[in-house]
Structure formats: C-alpha cells, structure tokens
Design an enzyme around this catalytic site. Sequence first.
Site, mmCIF file in Angstrom:
data_model
loop_
_atom_site.group_PDB
_atom_site.id
_atom_site.type_symbol
_atom_site.label_atom_id
_atom_site.label_comp_id
_atom_site.label_asym_id
_atom_site.label_seq_id
_atom_site.Cartn_x
_atom_site.Cartn_y
_atom_site.Cartn_z
ATOM 1 N N HIS A 5 21.178 2.568 -31.069
ATOM 2 C CA HIS A 5 21.739 2.054 -32.334
ATOM 3 C C HIS A 5 23.260 2.264 -32.430
ATOM 4 C CE1 HIS A 5 17.808 1.091 -33.857
ATOM 5 N NE2 HIS A 5 17.390 2.341 -33.774
ATOM 6 N N HIS A 11 12.219 -0.207 -32.550
ATOM 7 C CA HIS A 11 13.321 -0.637 -33.414
ATOM 8 C C HIS A 11 14.256 -1.575 -32.638
ATOM 9 C CE1 HIS A 11 11.988 3.313 -34.959
ATOM 10 N NE2 HIS A 11 12.199 2.769 -36.146
ATOM 11 N N ASP A 17 8.058 4.404 -29.399
ATOM 12 C CA ASP A 17 7.587 4.440 -30.792
ATOM 13 C C ASP A 17 6.775 3.219 -31.208
ATOM 14 O OD1 ASP A 17 9.957 3.058 -30.515
ATOM 15 O OD2 ASP A 17 11.054 4.181 -32.046
HETATM 16 ZN ZN LIG Z 1 12.941 3.494 -32.188
#
Ligand SMILES: [Zn+2]
Length: 441
Positions: free
Chosen positions: A112, A153, A240
């Site tokens: 990120h 994500h 995840d």
């Molecule tokens: Zn993640």
Amino acid sequence: MYQAKRRTGLVFFPAFDWAINPTHPEREERLLYTQDQVFEEGIFDIEGIEEFKPDLVTVKDVQRVHFCVPDVWGVTTESHFISAGGAKTIGMAVMDKRVERGFALVRPPGHHAMRVVHGARGFCNINIEAIMIEYLRKAYGIRKVAIVDTDCHHGDGTQDIYWHDPDTLFISLHQDGRTLYPGSGFTNEIGGPTASGYTLNYPLPPNTSDEGFLYAIEQVVLPVLKEFEPELIVNSAGQDNHFSDPITNMNFTAQGYARLTELLQADIAVLEGGYSIEGALPYLNVGIILAMAGLDYSKVTEPNYNPMALRQKPEIMTWIQRIGDQVLTNWKNRNQLSEMARGDKRFEERSRTLFYDTDSLVEDQKETLRICPDCPGAWKIETECQKTQRALAIHVPVHACSDCRNLAMDWFEQGARQDFDAVFLQDRPQDRFVVKRRGAA
Ligand SMILES: [Zn+2]
Ligand SMILES: [Zn+2]
C-alpha cells in the site's frame, strides 16, 4: 532424503521490535507461528531448501522508488530496512542463481506504500517489492518485470509506483473495492496514458473460493503473462484471502494457495498481508513453500478445512468470468487505450487526495506528466500533507529520452526553495537522488 525439485530460498524476518500496537492484526506472531510450522514439518531438512539472512536495504535503495517526506528516516524504522532487505536478499539469490525460486517471509508489509510517502497506509510505509525490483533492475540490468498481487486488498501502492511504466506489468487480484479497504482496484484503472493496459485490476466478489481464484489465474493471468514475456515474475503473496481471515470476506484455502503458486511459477514471492495468525498462515506458507520447491503439498490442510462448506455459488463464477473478460479486453486493447488517453495532449495533469489510514494523514497531490512519444515521460508531483510539509517530487524514468530528462532538470532548477520545504529529483538514468531544502544554501 527428501529433495526439492527446484532449489528454493527463504528469508524469515518477524520484526520482534515493531508493531503498530500489541493487539494490531499486523504483528510479529504472524510469522512466529509460520516459523514453528516450518521447523515442525522439517522444511529445512529438505535438500535444496535454503535459508538466507536478510540484508539491509540502503537509503539509496529506498530513494530509487520513493519520495519520502521529510526524508527516508522520518517515515521508516530499522525493521522496514530489514523487511525490504529480506526481499532484496531473495531477489539477489535468484538473480545469482544460488536458488531458482525464493520466498521472503518478512514484515512489515509494503504494497500500500505509494510513490510519495508521508506516513503509513494500510500498515505499509515503504514498498518492499518495488524497492527489490528497482534494485535488481539497477544491479542486473533486467527490464521487463511482472508483479502479480494476490493479496486480498488491492495493491494500490504498487499500482501507483508503476502507473506510468510500461516495462512493469502489474496485475492485482483482490476483493472488490466496494466491500474492502482501500476501496480501489476497478477494471477501469489501467495505468497512465504512456502505460495504458500495463496495470490490470481483477476485482473479485466476496466469498470467492478456490474455483474462482484458479479460474482467474489460469484463464486471465497466465495468458497475459505469456504474452508480456517478463524477465522476472514477482508474486506479492498476501494470504488474507483465506476463509478464516478476520479482516476480509473470501473463501480461499491452503490447497488453493499452493495450487496458485504452482500455476503462477513466480521467481520471487514476497509476503504481504494475512491475519489468520494461527488458523491459516502456518499452513498457507508451508503449502506455498512446498509448491515453490516443486514438492507434494496435497497433505497440507488447515484446521476447519471443509471443501463442501466453501463451495462457490454459480452466480459468483459468472461474475468472475465477466470481470475476467473485461480484464483481457483491457490487455488486448492496450495500444488503442493508450492512444485514446494521449489524444493530442502534450501534458497530462491530475489532482488527487490520498488518505493515510494508519497514520491519519491527508495528502493533496498535483501531478504533471509529459506525454512523450519516445519514452514513458518525465513527471512531477506537488505534494502537501496537512500544511506541514510541502514538496516537489520530480521523476526521470530509467529509459528517459533526452527531451524528458532536460525538462526534468529544468523543473528541478526552477523549483524554488521558498515555495517548497523540499524539492526532490529522482534521476533514474544517473541512479541518483538530489534534494534542495528550504533555507539550505
Ligand atoms: Zn491484505
Ligand atoms: Zn521522453
């Protein structure tokens, strides 16, 4: 003795002294349980699986990728240098042919973290894959790299770093951004006008199981990789998507992750997220290591594994197929999309506001890209974070033409000390990073 079919290198770095806070999901136990499982399963007794100790990256390695405001030390800790260093170690081991494949099991994570860094976003301060890749580009002269981000994500930081770079194919598969942080990663995010189609996003619906993931890999990711012909494939290996992960809504399993690894055949995997610390991570990581080494992973099962309970509804598969068609269309039409985005413009400007959720900071950016017919184009970003730090960040791409390089030098000369706290020049052809600071002579 049990022997790996492919020599495989591992680096472990649990970062004992670093956590956002003691009960935060991104904490050192994420790797301690995996480490125990790896020892218990005798992974290091297998001939051909080798452990490496992480090197440290240097400030220069970080500056090849990021504009850190106010400076590198202001937004990192020693743990970040070792985590990125673990990725670099594995990258070097693969490039030097000491191993064929490598997996950096390190934290803090990085995907990120964007080009400009004022603080932490999604638990990430610096982008450890990008730092590794740009080091390898410099040290080994490689050009075309593919990054496949399989974290749940969206890899928005990696996307941002490679937005204008047609030499780096970035493919992110993730839970649909309408249902999960960071809320981005839709199929219309395809890269800037000089690199359209070299960013591909594959948002997957919540409750996607092994079937859906493996469809996406086999039917979409692998054909695109084959056509791109990268010199190196890097997997941002976030774990995840597991059905037991506490912060996401997917139904992927240890068997699914191992099969994905076998199909993808990434040269290097770098751990990203994964927060089911006891119930999933140790099994997922062992499955991935076995798959990388070309060994049988069929016996790796996590607690509560029940394939029947994880069966995917037919409408989810229909959805995944439809999105996959869009992704393939973006890839096939990349040249036309690029032409459309360029039009007859000489420059492209974009303004945006970015939120650093981990550090609660808001940043305003104004970016100007030179749309160049001969190279990916020089660009600059004016960045301001809550009135405390105002900086001008100027980038010259590795294979810049002389016009773009000259323009970037002009921007740097003209960027006045009184207007900015810092003016940065990331001069990739010369492999240097130059800073002018307010008040400095
Ligand atoms: Zn993640
Ligand atoms: Zn140019």
